[in-house]
Design a protein around this motif. Sequence first.
Motif, short mmCIF file in Angstrom:
data_model
loop_
_atom_site.label_atom_id
_atom_site.label_comp_id
_atom_site.label_asym_id
_atom_site.label_seq_id
_atom_site.Cartn_x
_atom_site.Cartn_y
_atom_site.Cartn_z
N UNK A 224 0.81 -1.22 0.00
CA UNK A 224 0.00 0.00 0.00
C UNK A 224 0.84 1.27 0.00
N UNK A 225 2.18 1.10 0.02
CA UNK A 225 3.09 2.24 -0.09
C UNK A 225 2.85 3.27 1.01
N UNK A 226 2.76 2.79 2.26
CA UNK A 226 2.57 3.69 3.40
C UNK A 226 3.83 3.68 4.26
N UNK A 227 3.93 4.63 5.16
CA UNK A 227 5.12 4.81 5.99
C UNK A 227 5.28 3.65 6.95
N UNK A 228 6.50 3.11 7.02
CA UNK A 228 6.78 2.00 7.91
C UNK A 228 6.81 2.43 9.37
N UNK A 229 6.88 3.72 9.64
CA UNK A 229 6.99 4.16 11.03
C UNK A 229 5.64 4.52 11.64
N UNK A 230 4.85 5.37 10.97
CA UNK A 230 3.56 5.80 11.52
C UNK A 230 2.37 5.13 10.85
N UNK A 231 2.64 4.30 9.81
CA UNK A 231 1.60 3.56 9.10
C UNK A 231 0.57 4.48 8.45
N UNK A 232 1.07 5.60 7.85
CA UNK A 232 0.18 6.51 7.14
C UNK A 232 0.81 6.86 5.80
N UNK A 233 -0.03 7.35 4.87
CA UNK A 233 0.43 7.68 3.53
C UNK A 233 0.98 9.10 3.46
N UNK A 234 1.61 9.41 2.32
CA UNK A 234 1.93 10.79 2.00
C UNK A 234 3.34 11.22 2.29
N UNK A 235 4.19 10.37 2.85
CA UNK A 235 5.55 10.78 3.14
C UNK A 235 6.43 9.54 3.30
N UNK A 236 7.71 9.75 3.29
CA UNK A 236 8.66 8.66 3.48
C UNK A 236 9.02 8.53 4.95
N UNK A 237 9.69 7.44 5.28
CA UNK A 237 10.13 7.25 6.66
C UNK A 237 11.10 8.34 7.07
N UNK A 238 11.96 8.75 6.13
CA UNK A 238 12.95 9.79 6.42
C UNK A 238 12.29 11.10 6.81
N UNK A 239 11.13 11.38 6.24
CA UNK A 239 10.42 12.63 6.52
C UNK A 239 9.22 12.43 7.44
N UNK A 240 9.17 11.30 8.13
CA UNK A 240 8.03 11.02 9.01
C UNK A 240 7.99 12.01 10.17
N UNK A 241 6.88 12.71 10.37
CA UNK A 241 6.81 13.70 11.45
C UNK A 241 6.66 13.08 12.84
N UNK A 242 6.35 11.79 12.91
CA UNK A 242 6.14 11.17 14.22
C UNK A 242 7.46 11.05 14.97
#
Length: 567
Positions: A224-242
């Motif tokens: 589903x091409x979602x972030x591996x860290x916060x499990x949400x769409x729209x950004x990469x892990x490197x740019x994850x705001x969490x």
Amino acid sequence: MFRDAVNLTNEAPRIKLYHLEKALVGDAMGLIDVKTISDGNYEHAWKLLEERFEDKRRMIDIHIAGLLGTKKIPKDDYADLRTLVETITGHVKNLKFLNQQFTGVSELIVVHLVARSLDATTKKEWESTIKRGELPTYENTITFLKDRVSVLERCQSSNEESRSLRGTAKQLTGKSAVSKANTATASSTSDPHCEMCGERHPTFKCSSFNSLSTSERLSKVEERNICFNCLRRGHSVKNCPSKKSCFRCNKKHHTLLHLEGNASSTRPSSESSEEKHSQSNPNSAIGIPGSSKAPVSNKKPETQPLVTVVHTNNPMNLASQVILLTALVQVDDQHQRSRLCKALLDCGSQVSFVTQSLVATLGIEVEEVSVPITGIGNVRSTIKQKCTINVRSRCNDYSFLVNCLVSPKITGRIPSVKINLDNWELPQGLKLADPSFHEPSQIDLLIGMDWFYDIMKPGCLKLNDDLPSLHDSQLGWLVGGKLLERSCSNFAMNSCAVSVDPMEELMHKFWEVESVSPEMVPSSEKEQCEAHFTATYRRDDSGRFILHLPLKDNATRSTSMMTPLEY
């Protein structure tokens, strides 16, 4: 729903009982005893379930506590407001279902609790709908809040879409979109939208997602091409705001995606396509274990280190877990009625234990004792009660009386997470002592070394190198041993080894404390000093003690030596 579907049919009681037993889940699973099932006594089984779970007062207390526990919404956010409305209406509906009156003061109290939880803006809007001198009603308040949710959702969704479009436009022109992406993500995190099933809950709380193994979760996230860290769409892990990370290794991936050193499924991508892959897959830079597209690199990063995928033959790096021996047994209550409970067989415990809740359920007598026990790390405690329980096997006529110490809790849920049995090939025709050994459940009874080897039989079957063994016993075939599995990193370790302090050692320590050393025995000289003090001391007006110095019989007495001293 079960009563609507089954009770109103013309099926035989035995058929209804069959459907009822299959429908039970959680703590209710296995509650119906074997005799009731063999007799086909559907009415008795239903009565057992009502006695155990239809605690009307407890259910009412839960819903009242839920109403009182509503928290204030910090801002006018539609997701938080919708959650508040659903929580309040859910508790109220359940209280009405339990035949509780919802009029007058009770209705006003609920309205007050709702108003107390609203943000400042929404509360002003709500207050403006109530005429001066009128009392607000529950129905009008809920209707207003539902309309408010719809308005906020339309407005906030439009703002989020605008921010997302502006961020995309900047990205296409080559400008940095990190700040805008983080802002858009922060705005969307307030909406509990599941990326797996689309329902209104966070992805990590999705029941279907949690039921998968870790490797299957990784595949779903990558698919589903979602972030591996916060499990949400729209950004990469490197740019994850969490700001959160894995609770187990503190790396930048979600705890549900954590694998203990498992890299067997990792396929490194070529170095030439790494940059392109990083743009198409937001999780490629993390090197998440189990991701089929995560790159493997031996180069040291210049900035923050990444999670490294390592290939190794060291068996200690494989995820492993020891399956403990559990069995479903029948125990007799005070009226000699049979009840089903889960027992843990532990050869590392010198004594057997039973939980206070099971003793209360059985209604059996307990005896006051004071038994000191020692556990792992030399942790000492004292058990105050003991009892005797008649335990019977579900598979044959084997039974025994076990003396148990009564404890508030024996151990945690065993196993700590559900075990996937898809790849298990259990032999047909074997009667398992615990058919639900793979599902987490509470332990009611611990059978220690006093009965362990009397219960065990010599038979043993090895399933394969990665699975535990089957051990024959008087209670049925027990499942126990090492389990090598890719998805068992979430297991919690349990150890129940305890010992009873020997009475001789305790008595020896007692007499050591109570005994009087030779230095403590008063001599005749000390007795004379004490007598001299009692005979000669006095206190002056200021409170000081005045007494004569004691002299030995062979000492030379003088007038100066007899002068009283002040202390």
